[in-house]
Design a protein around this motif. Structure first.
Motif, PDB file in Angstrom:
ATOM      1  N   ARG A 334       0.931  -0.766   0.355  1.00  0.00           N
ATOM      2  CA  ARG A 334      -0.194   0.234  -0.342  1.00  0.00           C
ATOM      3  C   ARG A 334       0.661   1.009   0.472  1.00  0.00           C
ATOM      4  N   ALA A 335       0.460   2.145  -0.653  1.00  0.00           N
ATOM      5  CA  ALA A 335       1.113   4.043  -0.199  1.00  0.00           C
ATOM      6  C   ALA A 335      -0.179   4.161  -0.994  1.00  0.00           C
ATOM      7  N   MET A 336       0.379   6.234  -0.175  1.00  0.00           N
ATOM      8  CA  MET A 336      -0.767   7.109  -0.404  1.00  0.00           C
ATOM      9  C   MET A 336      -0.266   7.976  -0.757  1.00  0.00           C
ATOM     10  N   VAL A 337      -0.903   8.479  -2.097  1.00  0.00           N
ATOM     11  CA  VAL A 337      -1.430   9.599  -2.794  1.00  0.00           C
ATOM     12  C   VAL A 337      -2.058  10.590  -2.232  1.00  0.00           C
ATOM     13  N   SER A 338      -1.940  11.843  -3.222  1.00  0.00           N
ATOM     14  CA  SER A 338      -2.879  13.082  -2.722  1.00  0.00           C
ATOM     15  C   SER A 338      -3.683  13.682  -4.425  1.00  0.00           C
ATOM     16  N   VAL A 339      -4.761  13.732  -4.189  1.00  0.00           N
ATOM     17  CA  VAL A 339      -4.715  14.475  -6.022  1.00  0.00           C
ATOM     18  C   VAL A 339      -6.104  15.633  -4.771  1.00  0.00           C
ATOM     19  N   VAL A 386     -12.023   9.475  -8.295  1.00  0.00           N
ATOM     20  CA  VAL A 386     -10.942   8.388  -8.870  1.00  0.00           C
ATOM     21  C   VAL A 386     -10.969   8.434  -9.375  1.00  0.00           C
ATOM     22  N   ALA A 387     -11.602   9.591 -10.828  1.00  0.00           N
ATOM     23  CA  ALA A 387     -10.923  10.287 -11.876  1.00  0.00           C
ATOM     24  C   ALA A 387      -9.888  10.699 -11.832  1.00  0.00           C
ATOM     25  N   LEU A 393      -2.240   8.277 -12.048  1.00  0.00           N
ATOM     26  CA  LEU A 393      -1.258   6.890 -12.333  1.00  0.00           C
ATOM     27  C   LEU A 393      -1.388   7.283 -13.707  1.00  0.00           C
ATOM     28  N   THR A 394      -2.375   7.879 -14.580  1.00  0.00           N
ATOM     29  CA  THR A 394      -1.289   7.377 -16.280  1.00  0.00           C
ATOM     30  C   THR A 394      -0.091   8.883 -16.124  1.00  0.00           C
ATOM     31  N   GLN A 395      -0.292   9.931 -15.573  1.00  0.00           N
ATOM     32  CA  GLN A 395       1.033  10.621 -16.245  1.00  0.00           C
ATOM     33  C   GLN A 395       2.363   9.837 -15.316  1.00  0.00           C
ATOM     34  N   GLN A 396       1.901   9.327 -14.474  1.00  0.00           N
ATOM     35  CA  GLN A 396       3.162   8.784 -13.879  1.00  0.00           C
ATOM     36  C   GLN A 396       3.679   7.063 -14.146  1.00  0.00           C
ATOM     37  N   GLY A 397       3.054   6.990 -15.193  1.00  0.00           N
ATOM     38  CA  GLY A 397       3.443   5.947 -16.298  1.00  0.00           C
ATOM     39  C   GLY A 397       2.643   4.200 -15.750  1.00  0.00           C
ATOM     40  N   ARG A 398       1.859   5.014 -15.413  1.00  0.00           N
ATOM     41  CA  ARG A 398       1.391   3.356 -14.413  1.00  0.00           C
ATOM     42  C   ARG A 398       0.386   3.133 -15.458  1.00  0.00           C
ATOM     43  N   PRO A 399      -0.804   2.021 -15.386  1.00  0.00           N
ATOM     44  CA  PRO A 399      -1.511   1.797 -16.096  1.00  0.00           C
ATOM     45  C   PRO A 399      -3.081   2.230 -15.457  1.00  0.00           C
ATOM     46  N   PRO A 400      -3.803   2.678 -15.527  1.00  0.00           N
ATOM     47  CA  PRO A 400      -4.794   3.355 -14.937  1.00  0.00           C
ATOM     48  C   PRO A 400      -5.172   1.593 -14.717  1.00  0.00           C
ATOM     49  N   ILE A 401      -6.524   2.480 -13.280  1.00  0.00           N
ATOM     50  CA  ILE A 401      -7.132   0.792 -13.082  1.00  0.00           C
ATOM     51  C   ILE A 401      -8.279   0.474 -13.097  1.00  0.00           C
ATOM     52  N   GLY A 402      -8.716  -1.000 -13.387  1.00  0.00           N
ATOM     53  CA  GLY A 402      -9.858  -0.976 -14.339  1.00  0.00           C
ATOM     54  C   GLY A 402     -10.425  -0.619 -15.530  1.00  0.00           C
ATOM     55  N   PRO A 403     -11.245  -1.266 -16.175  1.00  0.00           N
ATOM     56  CA  PRO A 403     -11.214  -1.089 -18.271  1.00  0.00           C
ATOM     57  C   PRO A 403     -10.852   0.412 -18.253  1.00  0.00           C
TER      58      PRO A 403
END
Length: 403
Positions: A334-339, A386-387, A393-403
């Motif tokens: 687990r990790a925490m981020v802020s939006v 959530v959006a 995550l996309t900006q960090q180069g990681r695939p987004p969650i879910g479909p």
């Protein structure tokens, strides 16, 4: 850190021995006296004296009252407790103690618990012992562990005539917990009184030898007698737990079915259990025998917090028994981020499996606070959070969650 209070009852136990030991570890006598004053219908004074018992320096707590021969039933004592200006945890512990004593007396002598006359333990000094000891241990706030209890041998003379040791009520109260006659060479006498037995079994969260702990203070409570060859004392060790004695122990699931607790109390119970270290706690509605509606209380707790959580369950609820089982557990990293949503910061918990984020969950309290500040529905702010998490995550180069 888990606070532990280990009671060494290898020379027996009584109410006044427990009071003396509590004073010995630093519980102010005013705490005990205040609780006694709140319930006693006649003046009762606690007087502390330093004494020796077979070479042990000990604290003797005298319970001084005017001469009285009045016997009180459980119904009488319950009324006194209900009307007393006691802290709720103290009242609840004392209620449990006297109820258990009434049930034990009714079981061994016959009759209905409400109508049981306590004889020796219905006197003011014993009421003071129970209420004072409950107040003292609540003041300590520690999880209580008790050694095997020395009960003595031989016979005693009581209001019921000559009785074997342990007396029937003591034997009933200690049913299911470790006890024995006492040290080799001990005189043939009663070592554990009914008041001592009911206090130990009401307050204990566990039984056995001294657990791994760093001891901060030791209290030695003296009994009234000083027999040859036996230190008539009860020792109380107070300190902090050191692990749980079994490195890597599995977390535990502790449960109890409860059908006699006011439902309005449950939110406070859950909050109290989380406060003392439970990882999670929840209720499941059930239907018990005779069609009685009830709840199963389930508590998830790390092994090194189990003792204090058990004690809190007994303090906060009406249950008199728990079942538990070790559990396996698999947890995602687990990790925490802020939006931000509308300029309001919202914490988001990310859960990863083998380095891949598989869940992103905004903290609901942050969402609710932001919604109130922005004047927007919570559901809309939650969706935006959530959006925003997906975009991050996309900006960090990681695939987004879910479909």
């Amino acid at each position: 850190m888990t606070e532990i209070a280990w009671i060494d009852a290898s020379s027996g136990a009584s109410g006044d021995m427990l009071l003396g030991a509590l004073v010995g570890v630093g519980v102010p006598v005013e705490v005990l006296q205040g609780a006694v004053d709140a319930i006693a219908p006649e003046p009762v004074t606690l007087r502390v004296e330093q004494v020796q018992r077979n070479g042990f320096a000990a604290t003797r707590c005298h319970v001084e009252i005017a001469d009285s021969t009045q016997h009180r039933s459980w119904r009488d004592v319950r009324s006194l407790l209900g009307a007393a200006a006691l802290a709720d945890p103290v009242r609840a512990a004392a209620m449990r103690a006297f109820e258990r004593l009434a049930v034990a007396e009714a079981t061994v002598h016959g009759g209905v618990p409400d109508d049981v006359h306590f004889h020796e333990v219905g006197a003011l000094d014993a009421i003071a012992d129970v209420v004072g000891a409950c107040a003292g241990f609540i003041h300590l706030g520690a999880s209580v562990v008790v050694s095997p209890v020395a009960v003595g041998s031989g016979t005693i003379t009581s209001a019921h005539g000559v009785l074997p040791v342990p007396p029937p009520a003591v034997a009933e109260l200690l049913r299911g917990v470790p006890s024995y006659a006492g040290p080799a060479g001990a005189p043939a006498t009663e070592l554990c009184t009914p008041t001592g037995a009911v206090l130990l079994t009401t307050l204990a969260a566990g039984w056995g030898p001294q657990p791994p702990m760093t001891t901060a203070s030791i209290g030695v409570g003296a009994g009234g007698r000083d027999p040859e060859g036996l230190a008539n004392v009860l020792r109380l060790f107070v300190g902090t737990a050191v692990g749980d004695g079994s490195p890597g122990a599995a977390p535990l699931l502790i449960e109890s079915n409860i059908d006699d607790l006011d439902p309005r109390v449950w939110p406070a119970v859950i909050a109290a259990l989380l406060e003392v270290g439970a990882a999670d706690a929840w209720l499941t509605p059930i239907l018990m025998k005779k069609g009685r509606p009830a709840h199963t209380l389930s508590v998830l707790v790390a092994a090194d917090r189990a003792a204090v959580v058990r004690a809190e369950i007994f303090r906060q609820t009406s249950t008199i028994g728990l079942r538990e089982q070790p559990l396996g557990k698999h947890a995602l990293d687990r990790a925490m981020v802020s939006v931000e949503v509308g300029g309001q910061a919202i914490a988001v918990k990310l859960a990863s499996l083998e380095g891949v984020v598989v869940n992103a969950q905004p903290e609901y309290d942050d969402v609710a606070r932001a919604a109130a500040t922005l004047g927007r529905p919570v559901v809309d702010v939650l969706a935006d959070a959530v959006a925003a998490s997906r975009e991050l995550l996309t900006q960090q180069g990681r695939p987004p969650i879910g479909p």
